[in-house]
Design a protein around this motif. Structure first.
Motif, PDB file in Angstrom:
ATOM      1  N   TYR A 113       0.892  -1.311   0.018  1.00 37.56           N
ATOM      2  CA  TYR A 113       0.034  -0.035  -0.076  1.00 37.56           C
ATOM      3  C   TYR A 113       1.104   1.405   0.053  1.00 37.56           C
ATOM      4  O   TYR A 113       0.249   2.395  -0.450  1.00 37.56           O
ATOM      5  CB  TYR A 113      -1.052   0.085   1.059  1.00 37.56           C
ATOM      6  N   VAL A 114       2.027   1.261   0.631  1.00 41.52           N
ATOM      7  CA  VAL A 114       2.831   2.443   0.719  1.00 41.52           C
ATOM      8  C   VAL A 114       3.418   3.008  -0.726  1.00 41.52           C
ATOM      9  O   VAL A 114       3.652   1.993  -1.569  1.00 41.52           O
ATOM     10  CB  VAL A 114       3.923   2.127   1.738  1.00 41.52           C
ATOM     11  N   PRO A 115       3.271   4.286  -0.931  1.00 41.64           N
ATOM     12  CA  PRO A 115       3.823   4.666  -2.306  1.00 41.64           C
ATOM     13  C   PRO A 115       5.530   4.098  -2.297  1.00 41.64           C
ATOM     14  O   PRO A 115       6.357   4.225  -1.041  1.00 41.64           O
ATOM     15  CB  PRO A 115       3.917   6.225  -2.222  1.00 41.64           C
ATOM     16  N   PRO A 116       5.872   3.731  -3.357  1.00 44.56           N
ATOM     17  CA  PRO A 116       7.272   3.386  -3.647  1.00 44.56           C
ATOM     18  C   PRO A 116       8.320   4.395  -2.954  1.00 44.56           C
ATOM     19  O   PRO A 116       9.274   3.943  -2.507  1.00 44.56           O
ATOM     20  CB  PRO A 116       7.837   3.008  -5.124  1.00 44.56           C
ATOM     21  N   GLN A 117       8.043   5.819  -3.352  1.00 42.29           N
ATOM     22  CA  GLN A 117       9.024   6.601  -2.708  1.00 42.29           C
ATOM     23  C   GLN A 117       9.380   6.853  -1.280  1.00 42.29           C
ATOM     24  O   GLN A 117      10.539   6.905  -0.705  1.00 42.29           O
ATOM     25  CB  GLN A 117       8.519   8.062  -3.022  1.00 42.29           C
ATOM     26  N   ARG A 118       8.140   6.488  -0.648  1.00 33.39           N
ATOM     27  CA  ARG A 118       8.190   6.531   0.947  1.00 33.39           C
ATOM     28  C   ARG A 118       8.827   5.326   1.403  1.00 33.39           C
ATOM     29  O   ARG A 118       9.662   5.411   2.318  1.00 33.39           O
ATOM     30  CB  ARG A 118       6.646   6.382   1.245  1.00 33.39           C
ATOM     31  N   LEU A 119       8.507   4.041   0.672  1.00 31.66           N
ATOM     32  CA  LEU A 119       9.157   3.128   1.066  1.00 31.66           C
ATOM     33  C   LEU A 119      10.793   3.081   0.854  1.00 31.66           C
ATOM     34  O   LEU A 119      11.485   2.484   1.811  1.00 31.66           O
ATOM     35  CB  LEU A 119       8.658   1.678  -0.089  1.00 31.66           C
ATOM     36  N   LYS A 120      11.196   3.642  -0.216  1.00 26.76           N
ATOM     37  CA  LYS A 120      12.623   3.801  -0.451  1.00 26.76           C
ATOM     38  C   LYS A 120      13.161   4.970   0.654  1.00 26.76           C
ATOM     39  O   LYS A 120      14.428   4.501   1.084  1.00 26.76           O
ATOM     40  CB  LYS A 120      12.798   4.633  -1.857  1.00 26.76           C
ATOM     41  N   ARG A 121      12.630   5.841   0.934  1.00 25.25           N
ATOM     42  CA  ARG A 121      12.810   6.791   1.950  1.00 25.25           C
ATOM     43  C   ARG A 121      13.124   5.944   3.353  1.00 25.25           C
ATOM     44  O   ARG A 121      14.381   6.170   4.050  1.00 25.25           O
ATOM     45  CB  ARG A 121      11.776   8.016   2.190  1.00 25.25           C
ATOM     46  N   TRP A 122      12.337   5.192   3.634  1.00 26.09           N
ATOM     47  CA  TRP A 122      12.579   4.262   4.953  1.00 26.09           C
ATOM     48  C   TRP A 122      13.684   3.355   4.767  1.00 26.09           C
ATOM     49  O   TRP A 122      14.512   3.304   5.589  1.00 26.09           O
ATOM     50  CB  TRP A 122      11.518   3.519   5.508  1.00 26.09           C
ATOM     51  N   GLN A 123      13.965   2.768   3.727  1.00 28.36           N
ATOM     52  CA  GLN A 123      15.039   1.906   3.394  1.00 28.36           C
ATOM     53  C   GLN A 123      16.358   2.451   3.557  1.00 28.36           C
ATOM     54  O   GLN A 123      17.393   2.104   4.258  1.00 28.36           O
ATOM     55  CB  GLN A 123      14.842   1.028   2.086  1.00 28.36           C
ATOM     56  N   GLU A 124      16.313   3.728   2.737  1.00 29.59           N
ATOM     57  CA  GLU A 124      17.606   4.445   2.819  1.00 29.59           C
ATOM     58  C   GLU A 124      17.921   5.067   4.228  1.00 29.59           C
ATOM     59  O   GLU A 124      19.215   4.987   4.576  1.00 29.59           O
ATOM     60  CB  GLU A 124      17.387   5.665   2.009  1.00 29.59           C
ATOM     61  N   LEU A 125      17.041   5.451   5.025  1.00 29.74           N
ATOM     62  CA  LEU A 125      17.008   5.953   6.196  1.00 29.74           C
ATOM     63  C   LEU A 125      17.700   4.867   7.186  1.00 29.74           C
ATOM     64  O   LEU A 125      18.460   5.047   8.082  1.00 29.74           O
ATOM     65  CB  LEU A 125      15.969   6.193   7.014  1.00 29.74           C
ATOM     66  N   GLU A 126      17.218   3.714   7.147  1.00 27.07           N
ATOM     67  CA  GLU A 126      17.715   2.540   7.975  1.00 27.07           C
ATOM     68  C   GLU A 126      19.315   2.342   7.514  1.00 27.07           C
ATOM     69  O   GLU A 126      19.825   2.154   8.563  1.00 27.07           O
ATOM     70  CB  GLU A 126      17.010   1.206   7.564  1.00 27.07           C
ATOM     71  N   LYS A 127      19.517   2.434   6.189  1.00 30.23           N
ATOM     72  CA  LYS A 127      21.173   2.213   5.833  1.00 30.23           C
ATOM     73  C   LYS A 127      21.922   3.418   6.233  1.00 30.23           C
ATOM     74  O   LYS A 127      22.954   3.076   6.732  1.00 30.23           O
ATOM     75  CB  LYS A 127      21.187   2.145   4.296  1.00 30.23           C
ATOM     76  N   ASN A 128      21.428   4.479   6.132  1.00 30.49           N
ATOM     77  CA  ASN A 128      22.276   5.706   6.628  1.00 30.49           C
ATOM     78  C   ASN A 128      22.387   5.624   7.888  1.00 30.49           C
ATOM     79  O   ASN A 128      23.560   6.208   8.344  1.00 30.49           O
ATOM     80  CB  ASN A 128      21.518   6.844   6.153  1.00 30.49           C
ATOM     81  N   LEU A 129      21.390   5.493   8.843  1.00 28.67           N
ATOM     82  CA  LEU A 129      21.473   5.557  10.311  1.00 28.67           C
ATOM     83  C   LEU A 129      22.654   4.234  10.772  1.00 28.67           C
ATOM     84  O   LEU A 129      23.422   4.631  11.600  1.00 28.67           O
ATOM     85  CB  LEU A 129      20.128   4.819  10.807  1.00 28.67           C
ATOM     86  N   TYR A 130      22.641   3.207   9.883  1.00 27.68           N
ATOM     87  CA  TYR A 130      23.476   2.087  10.415  1.00 27.68           C
ATOM     88  C   TYR A 130      25.188   2.529  10.001  1.00 27.68           C
ATOM     89  O   TYR A 130      26.003   2.634  10.685  1.00 27.68           O
ATOM     90  CB  TYR A 130      23.488   0.967   9.545  1.00 27.68           C
ATOM     91  N   LYS A 131      25.112   3.377   8.992  1.00 25.45           N
ATOM     92  CA  LYS A 131      26.622   3.935   8.402  1.00 25.45           C
ATOM     93  C   LYS A 131      26.877   4.928   9.296  1.00 25.45           C
ATOM     94  O   LYS A 131      28.232   4.946   9.942  1.00 25.45           O
ATOM     95  CB  LYS A 131      26.310   4.412   7.127  1.00 25.45           C
ATOM     96  N   GLN A 132      25.969   5.612   9.664  1.00 24.88           N
ATOM     97  CA  GLN A 132      26.451   6.935  10.634  1.00 24.88           C
ATOM     98  C   GLN A 132      26.735   6.409  11.916  1.00 24.88           C
ATOM     99  O   GLN A 132      27.600   7.211  12.652  1.00 24.88           O
ATOM    100  CB  GLN A 132      25.315   7.920  10.669  1.00 24.88           C
ATOM    101  N   THR A 133      25.869   5.476  12.593  1.00 22.99           N
ATOM    102  CA  THR A 133      26.095   5.339  14.056  1.00 22.99           C
ATOM    103  C   THR A 133      26.767   4.048  14.364  1.00 22.99           C
ATOM    104  O   THR A 133      26.895   3.614  15.454  1.00 22.99           O
ATOM    105  CB  THR A 133      24.470   5.205  14.609  1.00 22.99           C
ATOM    106  N   ALA A 134      26.805   3.271  13.328  1.00 22.32           N
ATOM    107  CA  ALA A 134      27.402   1.977  13.481  1.00 22.32           C
ATOM    108  C   ALA A 134      26.558   1.052  14.340  1.00 22.32           C
ATOM    109  O   ALA A 134      26.849  -0.173  14.813  1.00 22.32           O
ATOM    110  CB  ALA A 134      29.048   1.907  13.853  1.00 22.32           C
ATOM    111  N   LYS A 135      25.329   1.518  14.663  1.00 20.88           N
ATOM    112  CA  LYS A 135      24.348   0.719  15.038  1.00 20.88           C
ATOM    113  C   LYS A 135      23.180   0.332  14.409  1.00 20.88           C
ATOM    114  O   LYS A 135      22.587   0.976  13.511  1.00 20.88           O
ATOM    115  CB  LYS A 135      23.545   1.442  16.243  1.00 20.88           C
ATOM    116  N   LYS A 136      22.741  -0.934  14.226  1.00 17.83           N
ATOM    117  CA  LYS A 136      21.682  -1.569  13.486  1.00 17.83           C
ATOM    118  C   LYS A 136      20.226  -0.840  14.024  1.00 17.83           C
ATOM    119  O   LYS A 136      19.895  -1.022  15.324  1.00 17.83           O
ATOM    120  CB  LYS A 136      21.296  -2.776  13.489  1.00 17.83           C
TER     121      LYS A 136
END
Ligand code: BF8
Ligand code: SF4
Length: 600
Positions: free
Chosen positions: A161-184
């Motif tokens: 149901y979620v628009p693709p752009q939003r889904l991508k936004r969340w996926q990127e956010l998860e990845k970036n947070l991991y990169k920036q903080t080294a915490k999953k």
């Protein structure tokens, strides 16, 4: 606090003036005031028995060493998890019912909207050219898997149901947070029950103490509601009970009848309320009512279950959260029938002052001094009959001297499912988008949530709505706000006249009010879906659209869940009263700036 300060609703003001000898929610609020400031700021913790602990200038750490940031964040996450649990447990009941209908185990319910079933199945990626009950079984199966899958992938309902752009936004956010903080740190919910359980796990003594990590789990849990449980509840209820269509209804306490058996249904799940409505119109029930001297049976709703039957069946609604005690005070209610959520435990004692039977029905919700009639989905017809007969038997006990039905009703146009709205727009969202692009409609605000006796009843709901429409902002919404707006007459076509010129022009052309009733609180998912559809149409993200959410009189933990999934979906949110977070400047900053920024 006098009656005038308690509510803007004339029906309530009048009743309170003549019913001063009965204790109500406002009296209990007075006796609880002033509230504990540690609680108001969110800095008290009872999560283990070394406490309870509270943080102040003098004592900066709990016994375990938790500081204010950890404690406030943990409390926020627990509140979100509780709200999500409420909406999603509601959804589970509907999914189970759909499975039972499909397997033939339940003969008391049926599929009212096969088209919606096909549409939902298509959305979920299922092959739809199948026999109806086979398809229903598959849809119910997908829903149930979203409660129980153990893999790391996101909810099927959310992904569908979620628009693709939003889904991508969340996926990127998860990845970036991991990169920036080294915490999953995950954002995408995997399984509705798992996110609720994990929130409780993480917030128990000695687990997660990082406010960002905690709050992101709150976000993930809330998304399991908005794009999970609540969405599922709405979609599956439409399949079983029908997708709402636009219709006119009556509101406020004046919908109670002086001559009929009045049955008020209060709570949330249409599984009960739809059945009561259906059985109350049975000729046998009518006959029994006439036998005791009544002119018939009058079923009305309160709170969200009221919204459910108002949207689908056109049943009048007696009021919102703060009307529940008021309905009993009219002395004209034979039965107040409840299931789950937002039901004051005070009702049992109050009902005993009148002839009113306060009937609880759910195995999940029992109340002091209630008459419990156990509701069983597989035996729904018989239980509904028993409940209605109990109400009928109470009618001769009505004390005419105690009856005081306020002479206040208001008409409202309701029933705006997205399907109904798109039909009105001529089959596509184009006219709405064109109106937004041309500036006739400057934006859309979704107002949701409860009443709270700390706020003058319905005052923020109605004034905020009027101020917005004057400024060419279309107002949509659900829950107790929707009932407030309906009672205030804001959902009539006449309201076009107090709207700004652009909004007035659009609403006149479409023959709709500028204030749109979209249903119960689980139907906030209709608003998410609408936002998603607008974003999809424009090939953009929800956060690019001029949308805002507000819960200006919120009360329950469910509103906290809704506010969080709106923000996480890219819609800024306003809440009043202030949530209990001010004890941690870190959490305040994360909620008001960082999470807003990162979900934009
Ligand atoms: O789910 S608006 S008081 S009735 S929580 Fe409750 Fe709040 Fe009313 Fe509905 Ni929503
Ligand atoms: Fe106190 Fe820590 Fe226990 Fe909370 S978890 S009650 S802060 S000792």
């Amino acid at each position: 606090m006098g009656a005038e300060e308690r509510s803007v609703d004339p029906a309530i003001k009048g009743l309170l003036k003549v019913s001063q000898s009965y204790e109500t929610v406002w009296d209990r609020l007075d006796s609880q005031t002033p509230h504990c400031k540690f609680g108001l700021q969110g800095v008290c913790c009872r999560n283990c028995i070394m406490g309870p602990c509270r943080i102040s200038q003098k004592t900066k750490f709990g016994v375990c060493g938790a500081n204010e940031d950890t404690i406030v964040a943990r409390n926020v996450v627990r509140a979100i998890a509780a709200g999500v649990a409420a909406h999603s447990d509601h959804a589970r009941a509907v999914a189970i019912l759909l499975a039972e209908i499909a397997s033939g185990e339940n003969q008391d319910y049926r599929i009212a909207d096969p088209e919606k079933l096909k549409a939902v199945a298509g959305r979920l990626g299922l092959e739809t050219q199948k026999e109806l009950l086979v398809l229903a079984k598959e849809v119910a199966g997908v829903a149930m898997e979203d409660f129980g899958r153990q893999a790391e992938e996101a909810l099927k309902f959310l992904k569908s149901y979620v628009p693709p752009q939003r889904l991508k936004r969340w996926q990127e956010l998860e990845k970036n947070l991991y990169k920036q903080t080294a915490k999953k740190m995950g954002i995408l919910p995997r399984n509705i029950d798992r996110e609720i359980a994990e929130s409780l796990h993480r917030t128990t003594m000695g687990v997660d103490h990082d406010p960002l990590s905690l709050l992101l789990q709150g976000v993930r849990t809330s998304l399991a509601d908005g794009w999970g449980g609540s969405l599922m509840a709405t979609e599956l209820q439409d399949i079983i009970f029908g997708t709402p269509r636009v219709r006119a209804i009556s509101t406020n306490l004046g919908v109670l009848s002086a001559d009929k058996v009045n049955i008020v249904i209060h709570g949330h799940e249409p599984i009960l309320s739809e059945k009561i409505v259906e059985m109350a119109s049975h000729p046998e029930m009518e006959r029994l009512a006439h036998e005791v001297g009544a002119e018939g049976i009058n079923v009305v709703g309160i709170c969200c279950t009221g919204n459910e039957i108002l949207m689908r069946q056109g049943v009048p609604v007696a009021g919102n959260e703060l009307h529940q005690e008021m309905a009993i005070l009219t002395g004209a209610v034979e039965a107040m029938v409840v299931d789950v959520q937002c039901i004051y435990p005070a009702l049992g004692k109050l009902a005993k002052c009148f002839h009113t039977k306060f009937i609880s029905t759910s195995d999940r919700a029992k109340f002091p001094e209630s008459l419990h009639i156990q509701f069983e989905e597989k035996n729904a017809d018989e239980v509904a009959r028993k409940i209605i007969e109990t109400a009928i038997k109470a009618f001769p006990l009505r004390n005419k001297n105690q009856v005081n039905i306020p002479n206040h009703t208001s008409e409202a146009i309701v029933g705006f499912s997205n399907e109904a709205l798109i039909d009105l727009l001529g089959g596509s969202l184009t006219p709405l988008i064109e109106a937004m692009i041309s500036g006739d409609i400057k934006g859309v605000v979704g107002i949701v949530g409860c009443n709270n006796p700390k706020v003058k009843h319905d005052y923020h709901h109605t004034t905020l709505t009027q101020e917005l429409i004057k400024r060419d902002i279309l107002v949509i919404g659900t829950g107790c706000w929707a009932i407030a707006a309906a009672k205030a007459g804001l959902m009539r076509l006449q309201t076009q006249e107090i709207s700004g010129p652009g909004l007035k022009k659009v609403c006149k052309a479409l023959k709709i009010p500028p204030v749109i009733h979209m249903g119960s609180c689980v139907d906030c998912s209709r608003m998410l879906n609408l936002a998603g559809a607008l974003a999809g149409y424009l090939k953009s993200d929800i956060s690019d659209l001029p949308l805002v959410g507000s819960a200006p009189e919120w009360t329950t933990e469910k509103a906290m869940a809704i506010g969080t999934y709106f923000i996480a979906s890219g819609i800024p949110v306003h809440l009043w009263p202030i949530p209990p977070v001010t004890g941690s400047q870190t959490v305040v900053k994360m909620l008001t700036e960082d999470i807003n920024q990162s979900t934009k």
